[in-house]
Every structure is written in structure tokens, then in C-alpha cells.
Design a protein around this motif. Structure first.
Motif, mmCIF file in Angstrom:
data_model
loop_
_atom_site.group_PDB
_atom_site.id
_atom_site.type_symbol
_atom_site.label_atom_id
_atom_site.label_comp_id
_atom_site.label_asym_id
_atom_site.label_seq_id
_atom_site.Cartn_x
_atom_site.Cartn_y
_atom_site.Cartn_z
ATOM 1 N N LYS A 161 -6.255 19.175 1.000
ATOM 2 C CA LYS A 161 -6.114 18.371 2.211
ATOM 3 C C LYS A 161 -7.229 17.342 2.372
ATOM 4 N N ALA A 162 -8.476 17.724 2.123
ATOM 5 C CA ALA A 162 -9.592 16.785 2.295
ATOM 6 C C ALA A 162 -9.386 15.548 1.430
ATOM 7 N N ALA A 163 -9.021 15.758 0.169
ATOM 8 C CA ALA A 163 -8.776 14.622 -0.728
ATOM 9 C C ALA A 163 -7.487 13.907 -0.358
ATOM 10 N N GLY A 164 -6.462 14.658 0.008
ATOM 11 C CA GLY A 164 -5.171 14.073 0.345
ATOM 12 C C GLY A 164 -5.229 13.177 1.562
ATOM 13 N N CYS A 165 -6.128 13.498 2.492
ATOM 14 C CA CYS A 165 -6.240 12.689 3.711
ATOM 15 C C CYS A 165 -7.053 11.415 3.482
ATOM 16 N N CYS B 19 -2.985 14.131 8.943
ATOM 17 C CA CYS B 19 -4.417 14.019 8.678
ATOM 18 C C CYS B 19 -5.247 13.619 9.885
ATOM 19 N N ALA B 20 -4.640 13.428 11.052
ATOM 20 C CA ALA B 20 -5.433 12.976 12.208
ATOM 21 C C ALA B 20 -6.558 13.972 12.490
ATOM 22 N N PRO B 21 -7.777 13.492 12.863
ATOM 23 C CA PRO B 21 -8.085 12.121 13.239
ATOM 24 C C PRO B 21 -8.221 11.205 12.020
ATOM 25 N N PRO B 22 -8.081 9.868 12.246
ATOM 26 C CA PRO B 22 -7.890 9.226 13.543
ATOM 27 C C PRO B 22 -6.437 9.315 13.995
ATOM 28 N N PRO B 23 -6.201 9.475 15.316
ATOM 29 C CA PRO B 23 -4.829 9.546 15.818
ATOM 30 C C PRO B 23 -4.110 8.207 15.649
ATOM 31 N N LEU C 19 0.840 -1.192 0.000
ATOM 32 C CA LEU C 19 0.000 0.000 0.000
ATOM 33 C C LEU C 19 0.875 1.242 0.000
ATOM 34 N N THR C 20 0.274 2.370 -0.384
ATOM 35 C CA THR C 20 0.974 3.647 -0.330
ATOM 36 C C THR C 20 -0.023 4.752 -0.040
ATOM 37 N N TYR C 21 0.498 5.909 0.292
ATOM 38 C CA TYR C 21 -0.341 7.115 0.419
ATOM 39 C C TYR C 21 0.454 8.314 -0.071
ATOM 40 N N GLY C 22 -0.278 9.360 -0.475
ATOM 41 C CA GLY C 22 0.372 10.604 -0.881
ATOM 42 C C GLY C 22 0.644 10.749 -2.361
ATOM 43 N N THR C 23 0.111 9.876 -3.196
ATOM 44 C CA THR C 23 0.457 9.904 -4.628
ATOM 45 C C THR C 23 -0.586 10.568 -5.525
ATOM 46 N N GLN C 24 -1.809 10.782 -5.010
ATOM 47 C CA GLN C 24 -2.899 11.214 -5.883
ATOM 48 C C GLN C 24 -3.207 12.705 -5.822
ATOM 49 N N THR C 25 -2.661 13.418 -4.828
ATOM 50 C CA THR C 25 -2.909 14.861 -4.709
ATOM 51 C C THR C 25 -1.594 15.562 -4.414
ATOM 52 N N GLY C 26 -1.644 16.875 -4.434
ATOM 53 C CA GLY C 26 -0.521 17.659 -3.954
ATOM 54 C C GLY C 26 -0.665 17.874 -2.457
ATOM 55 N N SER C 27 0.123 18.815 -1.913
ATOM 56 C CA SER C 27 0.095 19.051 -0.473
ATOM 57 C C SER C 27 -0.409 20.444 -0.122
ATOM 58 N N GLY C 28 -1.138 21.082 -1.057
ATOM 59 C CA GLY C 28 -1.720 22.392 -0.776
ATOM 60 C C GLY C 28 -2.924 22.282 0.141
ATOM 61 N N ASP C 29 -3.241 23.396 0.829
ATOM 62 C CA ASP C 29 -4.366 23.402 1.766
ATOM 63 C C ASP C 29 -5.671 23.003 1.098
ATOM 64 N N PRO D 223 6.362 10.823 -4.852
ATOM 65 C CA PRO D 223 5.766 11.461 -3.674
ATOM 66 C C PRO D 223 5.225 12.852 -3.972
ATOM 67 N N ARG D 224 4.029 13.165 -3.364
ATOM 68 C CA ARG D 224 3.407 14.452 -3.644
ATOM 69 C C ARG D 224 2.609 15.015 -2.478
ATOM 70 N N GLY D 225 1.817 14.170 -1.811
ATOM 71 C CA GLY D 225 0.717 14.688 -1.008
ATOM 72 C C GLY D 225 0.861 14.608 0.493
ATOM 73 N N TYR D 226 -0.280 14.339 1.130
ATOM 74 C CA TYR D 226 -0.411 14.323 2.582
ATOM 75 C C TYR D 226 0.012 12.980 3.180
ATOM 76 N N THR D 227 -0.085 12.891 4.529
ATOM 77 C CA THR D 227 0.402 11.731 5.269
ATOM 78 C C THR D 227 -0.711 11.131 6.133
ATOM 79 N N PRO D 228 -1.652 10.406 5.539
ATOM 80 C CA PRO D 228 -2.737 9.792 6.316
ATOM 81 C C PRO D 228 -2.337 8.439 6.902
ATOM 82 N N ILE D 229 -1.444 8.461 7.887
ATOM 83 C CA ILE D 229 -0.919 7.211 8.438
ATOM 84 C C ILE D 229 -2.027 6.386 9.107
ATOM 85 N N GLY D 230 -2.873 7.030 9.911
ATOM 86 C CA GLY D 230 -3.934 6.297 10.582
ATOM 87 C C GLY D 230 -4.828 5.565 9.598
ATOM 88 N N LYS D 231 -5.258 6.256 8.552
ATOM 89 C CA LYS D 231 -6.109 5.640 7.532
ATOM 90 C C LYS D 231 -5.376 4.509 6.816
#
Length: 197
Positions: free
Chosen positions: A100-104, A164-168, A87-97, A129-137
Motif C-alpha cells: 500500500k505505501a508504494a501503491g499510494c 489512498c487518502a489523504p489527501p482527500p 497519466l496513470t496510476y496503479g501499474t507498478q505494484t499489486g494491491s496487497g496490504d 491494471p494491478r494496484g491502488y487508487t491514489p486519485i488525489g495524488k
């Protein structure tokens, strides 16, 4: 967070530890597992592809380069009979404000459980690499890839904290552990600071 490398073969650990700039955020002593072990745990591997992975690492490479090397070494060195997902995260969006909703929500299963090892290595090499860090998800999605019973583990390769927390993250790890007493969560940290650790 539960962290242990007790089920890794010694060769896989040596491959990971030899990469410059990689800090294993794990304090327990690994125990060698034979290559032909029949109790190799089903494993979900998560690789961080958030924007921060573009930062420089030791040896003139990026953190993403180090993560790719560590993950490829791990995939190649784990026992061939061990069932894996990637699995991976952070590849489908950028990191602009505004993203964030989509990036998380940006967690992708690249190769489902039991998939081809060569395909996994190819997918890792192609990550940008591009986007946010939704580790919990990502931990929750990795848990869904695992079978419902038997020895299981999640391996997270990352350089930082959840953006992206929550979830923590620590609460997610505790919940996963409570749902499956034989699930182990391992973290390979790349130049992590005290807060991330």
C-alpha cells in the motif's frame, strides 16, 4: 468536485457515451467546440489502472477495456491542436496490504504535455491494471503537467474511490480550482456507486 464537459467537441462526447457500461459522472450540458477552435484547453488525462479495473463491465469486457476505449476515443476526437498529457496510476505494484505505501505513490506520467497523440493511444492500449487508487495524488500530478495560465482541464477516467487518502480527493479538487480559476476537472465514471459518485 468541479465537473463540466463544456469544452468537449460533440464528436468526442458521442464516442465516450456510446461505450457500454460507461456512466458519465457529470451533470452539466456539454457545449460543442469547433474542431478548429483556437481556445482548446490544455488537458491532462488520467486513466485508472488500479486492480478494480479488472472487474467485469457490460458487454463481456472489463472496466479497463471500457476505459481504454473511452480514452482512445477521447484522444482521437479532441482537436489536433489541443495540447494533451497522459497519466496513470496503479501499474507498478499489486494491491496487497504490504504494497500500500508504494501503491499510494504509484502515479506515472506516461506522456508529458504536448506529446504525440499516437504514442498516447499506444500507451493506453498497453496498460495492465494491478494496484491502488491514489486519485488525489494523480490530480496533483496532472495539475503540474498543465501550463500555468490559459484554459486548462483535467479528465479522470476511473471506476471508484481513492484508496489512498489523504489527501482527500474533494479537497484536492477544491485546492486545484482555487489555484486556477480556469481549470476544470471532468470525471468519466465506470459503473461507479453512490459513494464514488
Amino acid at each position: 468536485m468541479v465537473t463540466s464537459l463544456r469544452r468537449y467537441p460533440t464528436r468526442a462526447l458521442a464516442a465516450i457515451m456510446s461505450i457500454a457500461g460507461v456512466l458519465l459522472a457529470v451533470l452539466t450540458v456539454p457545449q460543442a467546440v469547433a474542431e478548429n477552435s483556437s481556445d482548446s484547453p490544455s488537458t491532462s488525462v488520467i486513466i485508472d489502472a488500479s486492480g478494480s479495473m479488472l472487474a467485469p463491465d457490460a458487454g463481456g469486457q472489463t472496466r479497463m477495456d471500457a476505459a481504454k476505449q473511452a480514452t482512445e476515443g477521447l484522444l482521437n476526437d479532441l482537436p489536433k491542436e489541443q495540447r494533451l498529457s497522459l497519466l496513470t496510476y496503479g501499474t507498478q505494484t499489486g494491491s496487497g496490504d504490504e504494497e500500500k505505501a508504494a501503491g499510494c505513490q504509484d502515479v506515472t506520467t506516461l506522456v508529458p504535455m504536448g506529446g504525440n497523440r499516437a504514442e498516447m493511444v499506444s500507451k493506453v492500449k498497453g496498460l495492465n491494471p494491478r494496484g491502488y487508487t491514489p486519485i488525489g495524488k494523480s490530480l496533483l500530478q496532472a495539475e503540474k503537467e498543465l501550463p500555468p495560465q490559459g484554459a486548462r482541464q483535467i479528465v479522470l477516467v476511473s471506476d471508484g474511490i481513492d484508496t489512498c487518502a489523504p489527501p482527500p480527493v474533494c479537497e484536492v479538487a477544491k485546492q486545484i480550482r482555487q489555484r486556477g480559476v480556469d481549470i476544470v476537472i471532468n470525471v468519466i465514471g465506470l459503473n461507479v456507486d453512490d459513494q464514488a459518485r
